[in-house]
Design a protein around this motif. Structure first.
Motif, PDB file in Angstrom:
ATOM      1  N   GLY A 111       9.369  12.549 -32.395  1.00  0.00           N
ATOM      2  CA  GLY A 111      10.156  12.504 -31.173  1.00  0.00           C
ATOM      3  C   GLY A 111      11.212  11.422 -31.156  1.00  0.00           C
ATOM      4  O   GLY A 111      12.021  11.345 -30.225  1.00  0.00           O
ATOM      5  N   VAL A 112      11.244  10.561 -32.183  1.00  0.00           N
ATOM      6  CA  VAL A 112      12.218   9.470 -32.240  1.00  0.00           C
ATOM      7  C   VAL A 112      13.585  10.013 -32.643  1.00  0.00           C
ATOM      8  O   VAL A 112      13.698  10.812 -33.582  1.00  0.00           O
ATOM      9  N   LEU A 113      14.608   9.592 -31.934  1.00  0.00           N
ATOM     10  CA  LEU A 113      15.979   9.974 -32.263  1.00  0.00           C
ATOM     11  C   LEU A 113      16.451   9.120 -33.433  1.00  0.00           C
ATOM     12  O   LEU A 113      16.442   7.887 -33.350  1.00  0.00           O
ATOM     13  N   GLU A 114      16.858   9.758 -34.541  1.00  0.00           N
ATOM     14  CA  GLU A 114      17.214   9.036 -35.755  1.00  0.00           C
ATOM     15  C   GLU A 114      18.597   9.430 -36.250  1.00  0.00           C
ATOM     16  O   GLU A 114      19.101  10.516 -35.950  1.00  0.00           O
ATOM     17  N   THR A 115      19.178   8.522 -37.036  1.00  0.00           N
ATOM     18  CA  THR A 115      20.416   8.835 -37.732  1.00  0.00           C
ATOM     19  C   THR A 115      20.092   9.649 -38.988  1.00  0.00           C
ATOM     20  O   THR A 115      18.924   9.822 -39.349  1.00  0.00           O
ATOM     21  N   GLY A 116      21.124  10.126 -39.659  1.00  0.00           N
ATOM     22  CA  GLY A 116      20.915  10.937 -40.848  1.00  0.00           C
ATOM     23  C   GLY A 116      20.217  10.212 -41.967  1.00  0.00           C
ATOM     24  O   GLY A 116      19.613  10.849 -42.843  1.00  0.00           O
ATOM     25  N   ASP A 117      20.253   8.869 -41.985  1.00  0.00           N
ATOM     26  CA  ASP A 117      19.550   8.104 -43.012  1.00  0.00           C
ATOM     27  C   ASP A 117      18.237   7.526 -42.502  1.00  0.00           C
ATOM     28  O   ASP A 117      17.656   6.627 -43.116  1.00  0.00           O
ATOM     29  N   GLY A 118      17.752   8.032 -41.369  1.00  0.00           N
ATOM     30  CA  GLY A 118      16.395   7.718 -40.929  1.00  0.00           C
ATOM     31  C   GLY A 118      16.204   6.483 -40.078  1.00  0.00           C
ATOM     32  O   GLY A 118      15.063   6.047 -39.867  1.00  0.00           O
ATOM     33  N   PHE A 119      17.280   5.894 -39.542  1.00  0.00           N
ATOM     34  CA  PHE A 119      17.133   4.702 -38.700  1.00  0.00           C
ATOM     35  C   PHE A 119      17.048   5.108 -37.225  1.00  0.00           C
ATOM     36  O   PHE A 119      17.894   5.866 -36.738  1.00  0.00           O
ATOM     37  N   PRO A 120      16.014   4.621 -36.498  1.00  0.00           N
ATOM     38  CA  PRO A 120      15.879   4.957 -35.080  1.00  0.00           C
ATOM     39  C   PRO A 120      17.068   4.453 -34.261  1.00  0.00           C
ATOM     40  O   PRO A 120      17.523   3.326 -34.438  1.00  0.00           O
ATOM     41  N   VAL A 121      17.553   5.295 -33.367  1.00  0.00           N
ATOM     42  CA  VAL A 121      18.680   4.943 -32.509  1.00  0.00           C
ATOM     43  C   VAL A 121      18.172   4.152 -31.314  1.00  0.00           C
ATOM     44  O   VAL A 121      17.169   4.516 -30.685  1.00  0.00           O
ATOM     45  N   MET A 122      18.876   3.073 -30.982  1.00  0.00           N
ATOM     46  CA  MET A 122      18.457   2.191 -29.895  1.00  0.00           C
ATOM     47  C   MET A 122      19.042   2.643 -28.560  1.00  0.00           C
ATOM     48  O   MET A 122      20.205   3.068 -28.474  1.00  0.00           O
ATOM     49  N   GLY A 123      18.214   2.534 -27.517  1.00  0.00           N
ATOM     50  CA  GLY A 123      18.663   2.815 -26.164  1.00  0.00           C
ATOM     51  C   GLY A 123      18.612   1.564 -25.314  1.00  0.00           C
ATOM     52  O   GLY A 123      18.685   0.441 -25.831  1.00  0.00           O
TER      53      GLY A 123
END
Length: 247
Positions: A111-123
């Motif tokens: 369920g974590v929103l990630e970039t194409g290289d697998g880093f979680p996006v911060m909110g």
């Protein structure tokens, strides 16, 4: 003679580092949001034996081309391209906050929103977690809205807002993970005026033609330094033969 050898050796090391940087840029010419790296050469002073001082060059691949890449349309709802000087905040592998221009986002099985290289996006409160949804949309200010399964498409629910930050006025450097980091640690403040373009991606800003030209020029410089070493060897052998006592 000694200085010639150390000058040639330092040049070989510097050109080898530059060649590796150019090769890395070419390899990432199609990587979304990649910023081309540059090699900067600094001077180091080393004390030799006696009163002699030798100077060597130290290379550091900590600089990069900050110009934006071309933005292409994808029409994919989770693709975003940060505009202007805005960067997308992500969580680096060590847990610290870092920044990227890579906007090909996806929702991981967790369920974590990630970039194409697998880093979680911060909110606003840390990594963004997306619950099951029927549809998802990202607004120009980074606000994420979803329609839950079976929900009313006309009444989307606001989930979170992607943190966007500007490095202007801060000391930042690109890490080996291709992320932008604040030198000395810490995090950039969020830029509430930053915008993203949805359904689009920023491409790599590597100029392949220029990179190939740089590679050829760098190879020629490497050959010059190698020839200096050969010349130093020839001069050393000539001097030794002159000092040799006749049999």
């Amino acid at each position: 003679m000694d200085r010639l050898v150390y000058t040639a050796l330092s040049g070989l090391r510097s050109q080898a580092a530059a060649q590796a940087t150019i090769a890395n840029n070419i390899a990432n010419a199609s990587t979304t949001g990649f910023r081309a790296e540059r090699t900067s050469f600094d001077r180091l002073v080393l004390q030799g034996s006696g009163f002699e001082t030798r100077q060597l060059s130290a290379e550091e691949v900590d600089d990069f081309d900050r110009t934006a890449g071309t933005i292409v349309q994808t029409a994919r709802p989770l693709d975003i391209a940060a505009t202007g000087d805005a960067w997308i905040a992500v969580q680096a592998a060590d847990g610290s906050e870092a920044y990227t221009r890579r906007g090909d986002l996806s929702v991981a099985p967790s369920g974590v929103l990630e970039t194409g290289d697998g880093f979680p996006v911060m909110g606003s409160g840390g990594p963004i977690t997306v619950p099951p949804y029927q549809s998802i949309a990202i607004a120009a200010d980074g606000t994420i809205s979803i329609v839950p399964p079976g929900g009313d498409p006309n009444q989307p629910q606001v989930l979170d807002r992607i943190k966007l930050a500007s490095p202007e006025g801060s000391s930042t450097a690109k890490g080996l993970d291709n992320l932008l980091h604040v030198k000395g640690g810490g995090a950039l403040p969020g830029d509430l005026d930053a915008k993203v373009q949805t359904g689009a991606l920023e491409q790599s800003n590597v100029n392949l033609t220029q990179a190939l030209v740089d590679m050829i020029e760098n190879q020629r410089s490497y050959e010059v330094q190698a020839n200096l070493l050969k010349e130093a060897k020839t001069m050393d052998e000539s001097g030794a033969s002159l000092m040799r006592m006749p049999a």
